[in-house]
Design an enzyme around this catalytic site. Structure first.
Site, PDB file in Angstrom:
ATOM      1  N   HIS A  24      40.240   4.441  -8.329  1.00  0.00           N
ATOM      2  CA  HIS A  24      41.308   3.426  -8.397  1.00  0.00           C
ATOM      3  C   HIS A  24      41.920   3.283  -7.003  1.00  0.00           C
ATOM      4  O   HIS A  24      43.117   3.556  -6.821  1.00  0.00           O
ATOM      5  CB  HIS A  24      42.415   3.829  -9.397  1.00  0.00           C
ATOM      6  N   HIS A  80      34.506  -2.603 -21.492  1.00  0.00           N
ATOM      7  CA  HIS A  80      35.630  -2.658 -20.545  1.00  0.00           C
ATOM      8  C   HIS A  80      35.115  -3.310 -19.265  1.00  0.00           C
ATOM      9  O   HIS A  80      34.017  -3.000 -18.801  1.00  0.00           O
ATOM     10  CB  HIS A  80      36.088  -1.217 -20.290  1.00  0.00           C
ATOM     11  N   GLU A  82      36.468  -3.234 -16.154  1.00  0.00           N
ATOM     12  CA  GLU A  82      36.806  -2.652 -14.845  1.00  0.00           C
ATOM     13  C   GLU A  82      35.503  -2.377 -14.082  1.00  0.00           C
ATOM     14  O   GLU A  82      34.489  -1.991 -14.678  1.00  0.00           O
ATOM     15  CB  GLU A  82      37.647  -1.379 -15.025  1.00  0.00           C
ATOM     16  N   ASP A  84      34.102  -0.122 -12.464  1.00  0.00           N
ATOM     17  CA  ASP A  84      33.321   1.114 -12.617  1.00  0.00           C
ATOM     18  C   ASP A  84      32.407   1.065 -13.841  1.00  0.00           C
ATOM     19  O   ASP A  84      31.489   1.876 -13.955  1.00  0.00           O
ATOM     20  CB  ASP A  84      34.220   2.359 -12.653  1.00  0.00           C
ATOM     21  N   HIS A 146      42.903   1.161 -21.209  1.00  0.00           N
ATOM     22  CA  HIS A 146      44.121   0.954 -20.467  1.00  0.00           C
ATOM     23  C   HIS A 146      44.198  -0.434 -19.822  1.00  0.00           C
ATOM     24  O   HIS A 146      45.112  -0.701 -19.040  1.00  0.00           O
ATOM     25  CB  HIS A 146      44.256   2.043 -19.380  1.00  0.00           C
ATOM     26  N   ASP A 165      36.736   4.451 -21.543  1.00  0.00           N
ATOM     27  CA  ASP A 165      37.585   5.325 -20.725  1.00  0.00           C
ATOM     28  C   ASP A 165      38.243   6.451 -21.533  1.00  0.00           C
ATOM     29  O   ASP A 165      38.488   7.539 -20.998  1.00  0.00           O
ATOM     30  CB  ASP A 165      38.700   4.508 -20.062  1.00  0.00           C
ATOM     31  N   TYR A 193      43.102  13.402 -16.090  1.00  0.00           N
ATOM     32  CA  TYR A 193      42.696  11.999 -16.285  1.00  0.00           C
ATOM     33  C   TYR A 193      43.746  11.272 -17.141  1.00  0.00           C
ATOM     34  O   TYR A 193      44.175  10.165 -16.823  1.00  0.00           O
ATOM     35  CB  TYR A 193      41.337  12.042 -16.970  1.00  0.00           C
ATOM     36  N   HIS A 226      33.147   8.397 -18.792  1.00  0.00           N
ATOM     37  CA  HIS A 226      33.297   9.246 -17.594  1.00  0.00           C
ATOM     38  C   HIS A 226      33.152  10.707 -18.012  1.00  0.00           C
ATOM     39  O   HIS A 226      33.781  11.146 -18.996  1.00  0.00           O
ATOM     40  CB  HIS A 226      34.686   9.083 -16.951  1.00  0.00           C
TER      41      HIS A 226
END
Ligand code: FEO
Length: 397
Positions: A24, A80, A82, A84, A146, A165, A193, A226
């Site tokens: 991030h 998701h 994002e 990553d 999130h 996540d 995390y 992750h």
């Protein structure tokens, strides 16, 4: 680069980022690296759950190709958006342009705004089912856990929850499962995390966990996006999330400060003595030296925060400004605290610290302690009592 089986005909095809030390941007220090997990389901419809961070697209595609040619992929689930998890999508789609991409309505919009691609995108919502042939996926939206687009996918016949996540850790390992690594390290990384990424969404996490429980889905495995997946004891991490999301604390104080010429550090040491003599555990951090991710992890279970800064120009010292802004964004609940510091001719920094602490949601339990220049013996005694008072309140909570 091999694909690794997680169960019959389901493969981990993600990437291990051994070298990652920041996540991030630079908001999270990943001292153990990270992984980006993607999963390939071999059924009548060849299905990929999530992709990986863009620079790791080749690694993911190499792993997939050991099982099926890329052009055989029919379905890509975007739990998701994002980068990553979606960064490798544009590159992958060059090899399987016919693949349909499934995700929440917000994921559809978000993918377009990230990659400006024409996608064959199908919107799904909580409870929708998608037949892959012999198996079925059902979807569970988890908005703001999130990001607004966040979603989980549940493979009904195998009882696997692809949680994205949630329940993950930034932890690069050659192993893929919870039972293959030291439990203490696994739980430390899972908690870190949560503290640094998910803490602000605690109230939503409590709500979503209750909703998932009401759905009565038997969960044999939680396949995260992750770190390690939970096959031995998925309940362990769900129960940990219930406790963490409830903002439960231990009788512990974290003192976080920054000092210019050492006077604020002297105050911090004496405050710490008062806490220790009251029989309460404390941790002491100079935020200009310490790793913020680790400090936040320590604050995650502490009842009280005592924050300090020397006055500098018309405000707080810069590392402490950054630290306090980060803390404020995490919205810790059910905490008490206070501020302190040394000043030369304006004590405005200490008042500002107290204000930010209050804005973060911390209950201020005693007036800020400001000392001009360097504390003398009687002022150090004040610091000692300042710490002792917080410790007494911690013990009485
Ligand atoms: Fe792992 Fe929200 O991305």
């Amino acid at each position: 680069m091999k694909a690794l089986p997680i169960t019959k005909n389901i493969w981990w095809v993600g990437a291990i980022d051994w070298g990652a030390r920041h996540f991030h941007g630079h908001t999270y220090t990943t001292k153990r690296g990270t992984t980006y997990n993607a999963y390939l389901i071999i059924d009548e419809k060849i299905t990929l759950i999530d992709t990986v961070y863009g620079p790791f697209a080749a690694e993911m595609m190499e792993r997939i190709k050991t099982i099926v040619p890329l052009e055989k992929i029919d379905i890509i689930i975007a739990n998701h958006i994002e980068p990553d998890h979606s960064g490798a999508l544009p590159e992958l789609l060059k090899h399987c342009p016919q693949a349909k991409v499934y995700g929440s309505a917000k994921a559809g919009i978000g993918l377009e705004q990230h990659y400006h691609l024409k996608l064959d995108f199908q919107t799904v919502k909580t409870g929708d089912k998608l037949s892959l042939g012999k198996r079925t996926l059902t979807f569970i939206e988890i908005p703001m856990i999130h990001w607004p687009d966040s979603m989980m996918s549940y493979l009904v016949e195998e009882q696997i929850l692809f949680s994205n996540d949630a329940f993950g850790q930034h932890y690069a390992t050659s192993e893929r499962f919870d039972d293959e690594v030291p439990q203490e390290t696994l739980m430390e990384e899972a908690a870190k995390y949560f503290a640094n990424i998910l803490w602000p969404f605690s109230h939503l996490i409590t709500k979503r966990l209750a909703e998932i429980e009401q759905m009565n889905l038997p969960i044999r495995m939680i396949a995260t996006s992750h770190g390690l997946s939970w096959r031995k004891n998925p309940d362990k991490i769900v129960e940990a999330y219930q406790h963490w999301a409830a903002n439960e604390t231990k009788p512990k104080v974290v003192i976080a400060y920054e000092t210019m010429w050492g006077a604020t550090a002297k105050m911090a040491q004496k405050i710490a003595e008062g806490i220790a003599d009251a029989g309460v555990r404390y941790e002491l951090y100079d935020v200009a030296q310490a790793d913020r991710t680790e400090v936040i992890y320590d604050m995650f279970d502490a009842k009280a925060y005592i924050v300090g800064s020397s006055n500098h120009d018309s405000g707080i010292l810069p590392n402490m400004v950054s630290f306090m802004e980060f803390l404020k964004g995490l919205h810790p609940r059910n905490r008490i605290g206070c501020a302190f510091g040394s000043y030369g001719w304006s004590g405005v920094a200490i008042q500002k610290l107290e204000t930010i602490l209050k804005e973060a949601g911390v209950e201020i339990v005693q007036p800020a302690l400001s000392i001009q220049y360097v504390p003398d013996e009687s002022q150090l005694a004040q610091c000692y009592e300042f710490g002792k008072k917080v410790a007494t309140l911690v013990l009485n909570q």
